[in-house]
Scaffold this motif. Structure first.
Motif, PDB file in Angstrom:
ATOM      1  N   VAL B 232      11.783  37.758 -35.917  1.00  0.00           N
ATOM      2  CA  VAL B 232      11.973  37.315 -34.538  1.00  0.00           C
ATOM      3  C   VAL B 232      11.888  35.797 -34.561  1.00  0.00           C
ATOM      4  O   VAL B 232      11.011  35.223 -35.214  1.00  0.00           O
ATOM      5  N   HIS B 233      12.796  35.153 -33.860  1.00  0.00           N
ATOM      6  CA  HIS B 233      12.795  33.691 -33.870  1.00  0.00           C
ATOM      7  C   HIS B 233      11.499  33.165 -33.270  1.00  0.00           C
ATOM      8  O   HIS B 233      11.069  33.625 -32.210  1.00  0.00           O
ATOM      9  N   PRO B 234      10.838  32.222 -33.927  1.00  0.00           N
ATOM     10  CA  PRO B 234       9.514  31.804 -33.466  1.00  0.00           C
ATOM     11  C   PRO B 234       9.508  31.141 -32.098  1.00  0.00           C
ATOM     12  O   PRO B 234       8.507  31.232 -31.380  1.00  0.00           O
ATOM     13  N   ARG B 236      12.549  31.159 -29.935  1.00  0.00           N
ATOM     14  CA  ARG B 236      13.430  31.889 -29.019  1.00  0.00           C
ATOM     15  C   ARG B 236      13.170  33.374 -29.205  1.00  0.00           C
ATOM     16  O   ARG B 236      13.812  34.053 -30.007  1.00  0.00           O
ATOM     17  N   LYS B 237      12.185  33.859 -28.437  1.00  0.00           N
ATOM     18  CA  LYS B 237      11.648  35.193 -28.688  1.00  0.00           C
ATOM     19  C   LYS B 237      12.653  36.311 -28.413  1.00  0.00           C
ATOM     20  O   LYS B 237      12.431  37.440 -28.801  1.00  0.00           O
ATOM     21  N   HIS B 238      13.714  35.959 -27.709  1.00  0.00           N
ATOM     22  CA  HIS B 238      14.668  37.019 -27.382  1.00  0.00           C
ATOM     23  C   HIS B 238      15.627  37.289 -28.536  1.00  0.00           C
ATOM     24  O   HIS B 238      16.482  38.139 -28.442  1.00  0.00           O
ATOM     25  N   LEU B 239      15.472  36.550 -29.623  1.00  0.00           N
ATOM     26  CA  LEU B 239      16.441  36.642 -30.699  1.00  0.00           C
ATOM     27  C   LEU B 239      15.805  37.252 -31.944  1.00  0.00           C
ATOM     28  O   LEU B 239      14.809  36.752 -32.444  1.00  0.00           O
ATOM     29  N   CYS B 240      16.388  38.367 -32.408  1.00  0.00           N
ATOM     30  CA  CYS B 240      15.935  38.984 -33.647  1.00  0.00           C
ATOM     31  C   CYS B 240      17.074  38.920 -34.657  1.00  0.00           C
ATOM     32  O   CYS B 240      18.241  38.931 -34.280  1.00  0.00           O
ATOM     33  N   VAL B 241      16.698  38.911 -35.921  1.00  0.00           N
ATOM     34  CA  VAL B 241      17.716  39.035 -36.959  1.00  0.00           C
ATOM     35  C   VAL B 241      17.248  40.132 -37.909  1.00  0.00           C
ATOM     36  O   VAL B 241      16.049  40.328 -38.103  1.00  0.00           O
ATOM     37  N   ALA B 242      18.208  40.902 -38.428  1.00  0.00           N
ATOM     38  CA  ALA B 242      17.861  42.036 -39.274  1.00  0.00           C
ATOM     39  C   ALA B 242      18.801  42.090 -40.461  1.00  0.00           C
ATOM     40  O   ALA B 242      19.976  41.754 -40.358  1.00  0.00           O
ATOM     41  N   GLY B 243      18.241  42.503 -41.594  1.00  0.00           N
ATOM     42  CA  GLY B 243      19.058  42.655 -42.803  1.00  0.00           C
ATOM     43  C   GLY B 243      18.931  44.062 -43.325  1.00  0.00           C
ATOM     44  O   GLY B 243      17.854  44.652 -43.281  1.00  0.00           O
ATOM     45  N   GLY B 244      20.033  44.607 -43.807  1.00  0.00           N
ATOM     46  CA  GLY B 244      19.992  45.986 -44.260  1.00  0.00           C
ATOM     47  C   GLY B 244      20.964  46.281 -45.366  1.00  0.00           C
ATOM     48  O   GLY B 244      21.330  45.390 -46.139  1.00  0.00           O
ATOM     49  N   SER B 245      21.396  47.541 -45.395  1.00  0.00           N
ATOM     50  CA  SER B 245      22.266  48.006 -46.467  1.00  0.00           C
ATOM     51  C   SER B 245      23.628  47.331 -46.423  1.00  0.00           C
ATOM     52  O   SER B 245      24.042  46.801 -45.398  1.00  0.00           O
ATOM     53  N   ALA B 246      24.308  47.402 -47.550  1.00  0.00           N
ATOM     54  CA  ALA B 246      25.679  46.918 -47.697  1.00  0.00           C
ATOM     55  C   ALA B 246      25.809  45.456 -47.282  1.00  0.00           C
ATOM     56  O   ALA B 246      26.824  45.035 -46.750  1.00  0.00           O
TER      57      ALA B 246
END
Lengths: 749, 365
Positions: B232-234, B236-246
């Motif tokens: 979660v952006h420190p 800008r709390k409304h912004l998440c980033v996620a990493g996953g498969s492929a």
């Protein structure tokens, strides 16, 4: 007939056993990993299996004693209670620990070399596929590049003590220790590169050997010029007038013999006559020393270039070199006959300098005295006696001559590994590929063998046939493949290196693929998803779809069995395992239908999200999708209503929700147990303020469902329905809404 | 950019920077695992300049940096996820390690002198927090000063663990009994956090509204193996980033919950042309983190754009995703299993590799 253990040395142990500690000398003290309770009938058994790495896992099942109370089928195993019938699992670490190289260090080299190997393989493939495109670079140049990167992975190159790079700093002990860690592996690797790979090396082979010796003299044996110079370096720190010491002159002569000119010049400039208070009295002496130093730093060398700042003059073109060398040699001869020698008052200096001149003039006796190892003698010979000879053919016979003249002088000093090393180096010099392979496999580990073969086959046609020919005695594989398979087995056996094995297995045309599949399937993927994903990454890279399916299935079943329903379904879906998925769907539905729980539908909703549209095919759970559609429709109407939009749009969304409701309540879609909450949810649609959303026949369908529910209630077989639900969601409320809607619908029609 | 390899004696499961403290060297916490003895440890290591470097420049392999082990404590089980955070009063540094057998161990180190010789320091440990491995963990200073840990697991449980003065207090926030598996968690505010996992997309939770997630992203857009890490952006709390498969990296803006913004990936099912966003890696993205350098220096990214994000992957890539482009910082022959960026400047990055080695990367600022 004597037993094997009696005749075999080392107590019958083929592989040495690693001792656990100093006090536990016998292996029976190995720690018990697990204790197993079993009901295996019959004699005691020992099961042997490999653990990771060099671990041998021994399971010992003790004899099963007859349980006293056999009639008790569901009691805890009586044998356990008595302490009988147990088993023990112990692990024994096999193999000798390599003192010089930790396992972590070996793994570092393994990881550092894999990229070069993979790159070379892809180069080879490219050359086979499109030979025209590779025009311009010869194959040996690719191998040379590969060889350089492997060599740098083995560690930094060294230089003899006292060389230019070293002299600036004071000779700390750490420096020397670092040098000794340079392994024989790297020395032999570079030696192989000179003779088997680098075609350019042939034209200036003597100088290549000088360079090689400068880097690796220290690892050849314990008594080489390297240690002599290292001792001298220590000693010189405390000497003001080194020229009084015989060792000083010996050291200079030795360094000169093998062509380490920078050391020679540095040492000569340490001569006491250079000091300010001395120069007046020892002018002639100093003049002679300086003349020698200048002559040495002008020595012509047949090589493309010299490292910056090092003495000597490089000549790449042979005729030019010959001319320069003749001129230089005549200068040396002139110096030898100079008048000034008579005026030199310092006898040690006179003697020492004369010796240097003799070496420069190629006096065999002085070269013999100045060198200690035969390869040093060989290099000295090539450098000072036969600088022009085309050496590539007669090198081996030269080497043998040098070796003979060495062994006669100090015959007792040679350990067995050193002998092997000599044999190996002689074989490399003599281009005797079979012996090279045999000696390498005796001296070095599978890592070396697997990588070294690329060097041997770089340009030698004979080695190519020898190593690439499929041999009947090896089960139809080539020597090259054998060594790759061997190394990949070593890699596969450890959990930190198994991911490297596919690179080598993929280079094995015959058995590689099969072993790769076995390797992947044997990974304990159910232990961690991360490991499973890593294994799947390998299947993706090598296009092993069947293995990927197996892994997905194994992980999926594991998750399902451990109650991770969502994960289990997701993994099984990847495996396209329809039969298991439909079984799971049935089981899931049954468990949710029978569970007395109010919020189970909400849990199911999450699953539906996860399952995605593919699940439509699965009959058992298809209702879940329709249910989620219905819920989404209801939510959409609520949102729209809150925003107060135009009534037409609102009616449309309402109608969509009603459609999904009807889909849900079609015969044999939704289990009866879910009808009540669904009907209750539908009240909102039935009491649509603007107009009736459901027509007469549709309302009749809903009424029928309600009726069936009521009948079940009356019969008391409302299986799976929480009685609390009945009170919370009264049927009467639904009935009233239905009746109202029916009325409105009739009026409208 | 400079890169050094620092060989270690043990396998490094995870590496984290410790918060800086005046007067002590820069410290790293490592969750390591000895493959020979199969024992896990927590190690504190100080990053120091190699004093011998000046006179040994000719040795290419010796690095100008040394990692000196300051202290080492044994862990009850091998770490699967590992976090470090300062406590609210800055008296302590909280180091938490969750394990493959469902336990959580929390060390409270003295913030002023984390490497003080406390060989007998034993962690607060909570066994059987989850059935199976703990997949995600995050720490923050909670309400009332005591640090709060959030742990999520493959068993579908979300636990809130309060770190008290003498013990851990566990409260189960949510339990879906394995219907969904969680893989990552990250605090957004003292009462809010984000989770992600296998197929569940991203979820936003509010401790003030117990029960279910308060927001849910669409689950499509990440690879079939699910999401492995979120941040979660420190600011800008409304912004998440996620990493996953492929190789998929997505951002999720709470103000537009119905869409995931793809940042990178190679998923054909997305139906977009591959040109729109870069393919950084084709394999699993193991960790994602917003670039701390930007907000530490008070710089802002363009409005409407996702701030730069670091990702590391199974196929050995460490990259910085920024403005629709990917800057590849590392391409290793083996997996990069995790990384951490220094909290002060954001220029120093440590990466944990697939064998007993870590990479130290210094980028120009």
């Amino acid at each position: 007939m004597p037993s094997f253990a009696a005749v075999a040395p080392n107590g019958g142990a083929l592989v040495p056993l690693q001792q656990q500690g100093s006090d536990s000398s016998d292996s029976s003290t190995a720690a018990v990993l697990h204790t197993v309770y079993h009901r295996v009938q019959g004699a005691p058994r020992i099961l042997v299996s490999w653990g990771h790495g060099n671990c041998l896992r021994l399971s010992y099942l003790q004899q099963q004693h007859k349980p006293e109370n056999e009639a008790n089928p569901n009691g805890l195993q009586p044998a356990v209670a008595k302490g009988n019938g147990g088993g023990k699992v112990v692990e024994i670490e096999l193999g000798k620990k390599d003192e010089n190289q930790t396992l972590a260090e070996k793994r570092r080299i393994a990881y550092a070399s894999v990229q070069a190997f993979a790159y070379l393989q892809s180069q080879q493939l490219m050359q086979i596929e499109a030979p025209s495109r590779a025009y311009g670079t010869d194959w040996w140049q690719h191998v040379l590049e590969y060889s350089h990167s492997i060599s740098s992975a083995l560690g930094p190159s060294g230089a003899p003590p006292g060389s230019a790079s070293d002299v600036s700093s004071d000779p700390s002990k750490a420096r020397l220790i670092c040098y000794y860690q340079l392994t024989t592996v790297k020395a032999i690797w570079d030696f192989l590169e000179v003779f088997y790979v680098d075609k350019n090396a042939a034209s200036w082979l003597p100088e290549r050997l000088v360079d090689w010796l400068a880097s690796y003299d220290g690892v050849l044996s314990s008594a080489t010029l390297f240690s002599k110079l290292a001792n001298l370096q220590q000693k010189l720190l405390n000497l003001r007038f080194p020229e009084d010491d015989e060792e000083y002159w010996d050291g200079i002569a030795s360094a000169l013999a093998v062509g380490w000119l920078d050391i020679v010049v540095n040492l000569l400039r340490m001569h006491g006559s250079y000091q300010h208070d001395q120069i007046d009295n020892r002018a002639v002496e100093n003049g002679l020393v300086e003349t020698i130093a200048v002559l040495i730093s002008k020595m012509p060398r047949l090589r493309p270039s010299l490292p910056p700042g090092s003495p000597g003059q490089a000549f790449n073109f042979k005729p030019e070199f010959t001319k320069a060398w003749e001129r230089w040699r005549s200068q040396v001869a002139k110096l030898d006959a100079s008048m000034y020698w008579g005026e030199c008052n310092h006898p040690e200096t006179l003697q020492g300098l004369k010796k240097l001149v003799k070496i420069l003039l190629g006096s065999i006796d002085d070269l013999l005295a100045a060198t200690s190892h035969w390869i040093e003698l060989l290099v000295a010979h090539l450098l000072h006696v036969q600088p022009f000879s085309k050496v590539s053919e007669g090198l081996a016979s030269y080497a043998i001559k040098c070796m003979e003249s060495r062994t006669s002088s100090n015959i007792d000093e040679s350990a067995s590994t050193e002998d092997r090393l000599q044999e190996l180096m002689l074989a490399i010099l003599g281009d005797d590929t079979e012996v090279v392979i045999a000696e390498c496999s005796r001296l070095f580990d599978p890592w070396f063998m697997a990588h070294m073969i690329e060097l041997l086959t770089a340009k030698s046609k004979y080695a190519q046939t020898l190593l690439r020919e499929e041999q009947h005695t090896l089960g139809g594989i080539s020597l090259e493949e054998l060594h790759r398979l061997f190394y990949s087995q070593v890699l596969s056996s450890h959990q930190l290196t198994w991911q490297l094995a596919p690179v080598y297995l993929s280079a094995c045309p015959r058995q590689g693929l099969g072993m790769l599949e076995t390797l992947l399937i044997k990974q304990p993927v159910s232990n961690s998803d991360r490991l499973a994903l890593k294994a799947l990454e390998v299947t993706r890279l090598y296009d092993l779809k069947a293995v990927a399916t197996t892994i997905h299935r194994v992980v999926g079943v594991h998750h399902w069995k451990h109650g991770h329903k969502g994960a289990g379904i997701a993994w099984l879906q990847q495996a396209h395992d329809d039969s298991r998925l439909s079984a799971i769907a049935d089981e899931l539905l049954a468990s949710y239908s029978s569970k007395i729980s109010g919020c189970s539908l909400q849990n199911l909703e999450g699953l539906v999200e996860l399952l995605g549209p593919e699940l439509h095919a699965m009959q058992g759970l298809s209702f879940l999708h329709r249910y989620s559609e219905f819920k989404a429709g209801l939510q959409a109407t609520q949102q729209l209503r809150a925003k107060n939009p135009d009534p037409q749009k609102l009616a449309d969304t309402g109608r969509q929700a009603a459609d999904s409701l009807l889909q849900l309540l079609k015969p044999q879609v939704t289990p009866e147990r879910f009808w009540l909450p669904i009907l209750h949810d539908s009240v909102e649609l039935l009491e649509w303020p603007e107009q009736p959303l459901l027509n007469v026949s549709e309302t009749h369908l809903l009424l029928n469902r309600l009726q069936e529910l009521l009948l079940s209630k009356v019969r008391g077989d409302l299986e799976g329905i929480n009685p609390q639900d009945l009170t919370r969601l009264p049927l009467e409320r639904v009935r009233l809404a239905l009746a109202t809607n029916l009325g409105r619908a009739m009026l409208q029609e | 950019m400079e890169i050094w390899r620092l060989p270690q004696a043990q396998y490094v499961d995870s590496v984290r920077w410790l918060p800086p403290s005046p007067g002590s060297p820069r410290l790293l916490a490592l969750a390591v695992w000895d493959s020979l003895t199969r024992k896990p440890f927590l190690q504190l290591k100080a990053l120091e300049e190699n004093p011998e470097m000046v006179e040994q420049q000719q040795l290419q392999s010796s690095s100008p940096w040394l990692l000196e082990t300051q202290n080492s404590w044994s862990l009850p089980a091998r770490s699967t996820t590992f976090k470090v955070s300062p406590s609210e009063d800055h008296q302590h540094t909280v180091v938490a390690s969750a394990s493959s057998v469902g336990s959580l161990s929390v060390f409270l180190l003295d913030a002023m002198n984390p490497s003080a010789d406390e060989a007998d320091l034993s962690p607060f440990t909570c066994e059987k927090l989850h059935r199976g491995a703990v997949a995600g963990l995050d720490i923050q200073r909670g309400r009332g000063g005591a640090p709060d840990c959030i742990t999520v697991g493959i068993d579908g449980k979300i636990n809130l663990v309060k770190v008290g003065q003498s013990d851990l207090q566990v409260k189960c926030v949510h339990d879906n009994h394995g219907a969904l598996s969680y893989a990552a968690a990250c605090w957004g505010s003292p009462v809010e956090f984000a989770t992600a996992g296998l197929g569940s997309g991203l979820q936003w939770w509010d401790l003030r509204r117990p029960g279910n997630a308060v927001a849910q992203s669409p689950s499509k857009g990440v690879g079939a193996g699910g999401i492995h890490d979120i941040d979660v952006h420190p600011s800008r709390k409304h912004l998440c980033v996620a990493g996953g498969s492929a190789g998929s990296v997505v951002a999720w803006d709470m103000r537009r919950q119905q869409e995931l913004i793809p940042l990178a990936g190679a998923i054909p099912s997305m139906g977009r042309s591959a040109l729109e966003f870069p393919i950084v890696a084709e394999s699993e993205i193991w960790e994602v983190k917003f670039d701390p350098a930007l907000y530490e220096r008070g710089l802002m990214t363009e409005v409407g754009k996702v701030p730069p994000v670091f990702v590391c992957s199974e196929d050995g890539i460490l990259a910085l995703l920024q403005g629709g482009e990917a800057e590849c910082l590392l391409g290793e022959p083996c997996a990069i299993n995790g990384f951490d960026i220094d909290p002060e400047v954001g220029s120093d990055i440590f990466c944990a590799l697939e064998h007993e080695s870590i990479l130290y990367l210094k980028r120009p600022m």
